[in-house]
Design a protein around this motif. Structure first.
Motif, PDB file in Angstrom:
ATOM      1  N   ALA A 158       0.519   3.861  -1.662  1.00  0.00           N
ATOM      2  CA  ALA A 158       1.444   4.686  -2.196  1.00  0.00           C
ATOM      3  C   ALA A 158       0.716   5.934  -2.475  1.00  0.00           C
ATOM      4  O   ALA A 158      -0.537   6.157  -2.762  1.00  0.00           O
ATOM      5  N   PRO A 159       1.328   7.262  -2.867  1.00  0.00           N
ATOM      6  CA  PRO A 159       0.571   8.264  -3.221  1.00  0.00           C
ATOM      7  C   PRO A 159       0.260   8.212  -4.788  1.00  0.00           C
ATOM      8  O   PRO A 159       1.002   7.445  -5.460  1.00  0.00           O
ATOM      9  N   PRO A 160      -1.146   8.626  -5.022  1.00  0.00           N
ATOM     10  CA  PRO A 160      -1.581   8.466  -6.403  1.00  0.00           C
ATOM     11  C   PRO A 160      -0.502   8.795  -7.789  1.00  0.00           C
ATOM     12  O   PRO A 160      -0.317   8.149  -8.549  1.00  0.00           O
ATOM     13  N   GLU A 161       0.294   9.818  -7.258  1.00  0.00           N
ATOM     14  CA  GLU A 161       1.112  10.302  -8.510  1.00  0.00           C
ATOM     15  C   GLU A 161       2.361   9.462  -8.705  1.00  0.00           C
ATOM     16  O   GLU A 161       2.682   9.098 -10.033  1.00  0.00           O
ATOM     17  N   ALA A 162       2.825   8.641  -7.600  1.00  0.00           N
ATOM     18  CA  ALA A 162       3.938   7.575  -7.667  1.00  0.00           C
ATOM     19  C   ALA A 162       3.211   6.529  -8.368  1.00  0.00           C
ATOM     20  O   ALA A 162       4.048   5.955  -9.303  1.00  0.00           O
ATOM     21  N   VAL A 163       2.095   6.046  -8.241  1.00  0.00           N
ATOM     22  CA  VAL A 163       1.389   4.958  -8.989  1.00  0.00           C
ATOM     23  C   VAL A 163       1.382   5.238 -10.233  1.00  0.00           C
ATOM     24  O   VAL A 163       1.697   4.334 -11.105  1.00  0.00           O
ATOM     25  N   ALA A 164       0.818   6.440 -10.662  1.00  0.00           N
ATOM     26  CA  ALA A 164       0.653   6.696 -12.044  1.00  0.00           C
ATOM     27  C   ALA A 164       2.017   6.951 -12.772  1.00  0.00           C
ATOM     28  O   ALA A 164       2.177   5.937 -13.994  1.00  0.00           O
ATOM     29  N   SER A 176      -3.977   0.825  -1.564  1.00  0.00           N
ATOM     30  CA  SER A 176      -4.534   2.156  -0.915  1.00  0.00           C
ATOM     31  C   SER A 176      -3.490   3.158  -1.707  1.00  0.00           C
ATOM     32  O   SER A 176      -2.223   3.128  -1.619  1.00  0.00           O
ATOM     33  N   ALA A 177      -4.305   4.250  -2.288  1.00  0.00           N
ATOM     34  CA  ALA A 177      -3.442   5.238  -2.892  1.00  0.00           C
ATOM     35  C   ALA A 177      -4.101   6.633  -2.544  1.00  0.00           C
ATOM     36  O   ALA A 177      -4.710   7.167  -3.255  1.00  0.00           O
ATOM     37  N   PRO A 178      -3.982   6.899  -1.088  1.00  0.00           N
ATOM     38  CA  PRO A 178      -4.656   8.149  -0.528  1.00  0.00           C
ATOM     39  C   PRO A 178      -4.205   9.478  -0.998  1.00  0.00           C
ATOM     40  O   PRO A 178      -3.169   9.573  -1.443  1.00  0.00           O
ATOM     41  N   PRO A 179      -5.045  10.287  -1.805  1.00  0.00           N
ATOM     42  CA  PRO A 179      -4.602  11.866  -2.188  1.00  0.00           C
ATOM     43  C   PRO A 179      -3.914  12.561  -1.403  1.00  0.00           C
ATOM     44  O   PRO A 179      -3.150  13.178  -1.735  1.00  0.00           O
ATOM     45  N   ASP A 180      -4.273  12.294   0.073  1.00  0.00           N
ATOM     46  CA  ASP A 180      -3.410  13.150   1.038  1.00  0.00           C
ATOM     47  C   ASP A 180      -2.439  12.481   1.893  1.00  0.00           C
ATOM     48  O   ASP A 180      -2.288  12.480   2.982  1.00  0.00           O
ATOM     49  N   PHE A 181      -1.617  11.596   1.202  1.00  0.00           N
ATOM     50  CA  PHE A 181      -0.741  10.458   1.422  1.00  0.00           C
ATOM     51  C   PHE A 181       0.187  11.459   2.371  1.00  0.00           C
ATOM     52  O   PHE A 181       0.631  12.695   2.165  1.00  0.00           O
ATOM     53  N   ALA A 183       3.133   9.682   5.014  1.00  0.00           N
ATOM     54  CA  ALA A 183       4.419   8.870   5.068  1.00  0.00           C
ATOM     55  C   ALA A 183       3.649   7.274   5.192  1.00  0.00           C
ATOM     56  O   ALA A 183       2.629   6.772   5.816  1.00  0.00           O
ATOM     57  N   VAL A 184       4.478   6.378   4.657  1.00  0.00           N
ATOM     58  CA  VAL A 184       4.489   5.156   4.620  1.00  0.00           C
ATOM     59  C   VAL A 184       4.090   4.672   6.062  1.00  0.00           C
ATOM     60  O   VAL A 184       2.955   3.759   6.400  1.00  0.00           O
ATOM     61  N   GLY A 185       4.588   4.916   7.148  1.00  0.00           N
ATOM     62  CA  GLY A 185       4.534   4.473   8.511  1.00  0.00           C
ATOM     63  C   GLY A 185       3.071   5.026   9.271  1.00  0.00           C
ATOM     64  O   GLY A 185       2.724   3.970  10.036  1.00  0.00           O
ATOM     65  N   ALA A 186       2.650   5.974   8.683  1.00  0.00           N
ATOM     66  CA  ALA A 186       1.369   6.393   9.095  1.00  0.00           C
ATOM     67  C   ALA A 186       0.135   5.405   8.747  1.00  0.00           C
ATOM     68  O   ALA A 186      -0.940   5.425   9.342  1.00  0.00           O
ATOM     69  N   TYR A 187       0.395   4.603   7.719  1.00  0.00           N
ATOM     70  CA  TYR A 187      -0.906   3.711   7.367  1.00  0.00           C
ATOM     71  C   TYR A 187      -0.645   2.311   8.161  1.00  0.00           C
ATOM     72  O   TYR A 187      -1.344   1.458   7.743  1.00  0.00           O
ATOM     73  N   TYR A 188       0.157   2.111   9.227  1.00  0.00           N
ATOM     74  CA  TYR A 188       0.599   0.765   9.855  1.00  0.00           C
ATOM     75  C   TYR A 188       0.221   1.158  11.401  1.00  0.00           C
ATOM     76  O   TYR A 188       0.828   2.254  11.934  1.00  0.00           O
ATOM     77  N   ARG A 189      -0.323   0.270  11.924  1.00  0.00           N
ATOM     78  CA  ARG A 189      -0.578   0.356  13.442  1.00  0.00           C
ATOM     79  C   ARG A 189       0.767  -0.010  13.981  1.00  0.00           C
ATOM     80  O   ARG A 189       1.217   0.597  15.139  1.00  0.00           O
TER      81      ARG A 189
END
Length: 209
Positions: A158-164, A176-181, A183-189
Motif C-alpha cells: 500500500a502507499p504510505p499515505e493510505a496506510v497513515a 511493503s509501503a513503497p514511497p514510489d507506489f 499499482a497493486v499488480g506491479a508488486y506481484y509476479r
C-alpha cells in the motif's frame, strides 16, 4: 518487495498476524482478490472467514482509477480530486452502478455463505493491496459499524499515505509501503483476475467448515 502470487503474500501476512495475539478472529476478504487472501490467512490462523462488500467508484473511461468507493451500506467515500475528474451526474450514476453490483454479489454470495456476525469479535480485514485506499476506507467504515472489539487491516502492499490514513482508525499490517507506489499488480509476479466462480467455490468451502 515483490510477491509470487496472492497465496504467497497471504502466507507472509499470516506470519506477521500470528504475533498479534488475535483470538476468535474473523478474517474478512474484499472480493474478489481479497477473498483468495482471506482463505489462506484464515487457514493459517485457524480463524473463521467471510467476505465484506465494497466497490470502487471508477473514473470516466478508466474504471480502475478510483474516484472513491461505496460500501454495502450505501456509504460513499470520494477522493478530493473526484470533482475535478468527473461531474456530479457521472459520479451519481457510477455510484448507482456499483451499488447494483454490490446487491447482485450479496445475493449470489450470501446464498452460499451466510454473514458472520462481527459484534464483539476480533476482525482481520484483508485485500490483495491498496491503491488510493478508497475501497478499504469504505469497507472499514461498514465493519466498524458492527462494533467489533478489534480491527486489523492486513494488506501486502500500500502507499504510505493510505496506510497513515487507515492507522487513524484501525491497526494496519502491511509488508511493503513503497514511497514510489505504482499499482497493486506491479508488486506481484503473477496477478490473475479472480472470477466470481472462484469466489463462490471458496465460500462453499467456508460454509461447510
Amino acid at each position: 518487495m515483490f510477491f509470487a502470487d496472492r497465496e504467497e503474500a497471504a502466507r507472509q501476512l499470516a506470519g506477521v498476524l500470528k504475533g498479534l495475539g488475535l483470538e476468535r478472529q474473523v478474517v474478512l476478504g474484499i472480493p474478489r482478490g481479497g477473498v483468495v487472501m482471506a482463505d489462506v490467512i484464515a487457514r493459517e490462523l485457524g480463524g473463521t472467514a467471510d467476505i465484506v462488500l465494497a466497490r470502487k467508484v471508477g473514473a470516466p473511461g478508466n474504471p480502475e482509477y478510483a474516484l472513491g468507493a461505496v460500501n454495502e451500506n450505501g456509504e460513499v467515500f470520494l477522493q478530493p480530486y473526484a470533482s475535478r475528474v468527473a461531474d456530479e451526474s457521472y459520479i451519481k450514476a457510477e455510484i448507482g452502478r456499483q451499488m447494483q453490483v454490490i446487491r447482485e454479489r450479496r445475493r449470489r454470495y450470501r446464498a452460499v455463505r451466510p454473514k458472520e456476525p462481527l459484534e464483539g469479535r476480533e476482525v482481520v480485514l484483508v485485500d490483495d493491496g491498496i491503491a488510493t485506499g478508497s475501497t478499504m476506507e469504505a469497507t472499514l467504515t461498514a465493519v466498524l459499524a458492527e462494533k467489533p472489539s478489534r480491527v486489523v487491516v492486513a494488506v501486502p502492499v500500500a502507499p504510505p499515505e493510505a496506510v497513515a490514513r487507515l492507522r487513524e482508525r484501525a491497526e494496519v499490517v502491511t509488508l511493503s509501503a513503497p514511497p514510489d507506489f505504482v499499482a497493486v499488480g506491479a508488486y506481484y509476479r503473477n496477478f490473475p483476475q479472480v472470477s466470481d466462480e472462484e469466489v463462490t467455490g471458496i465460500l462453499q468451502r467456508w460454509a461447510v467448515q
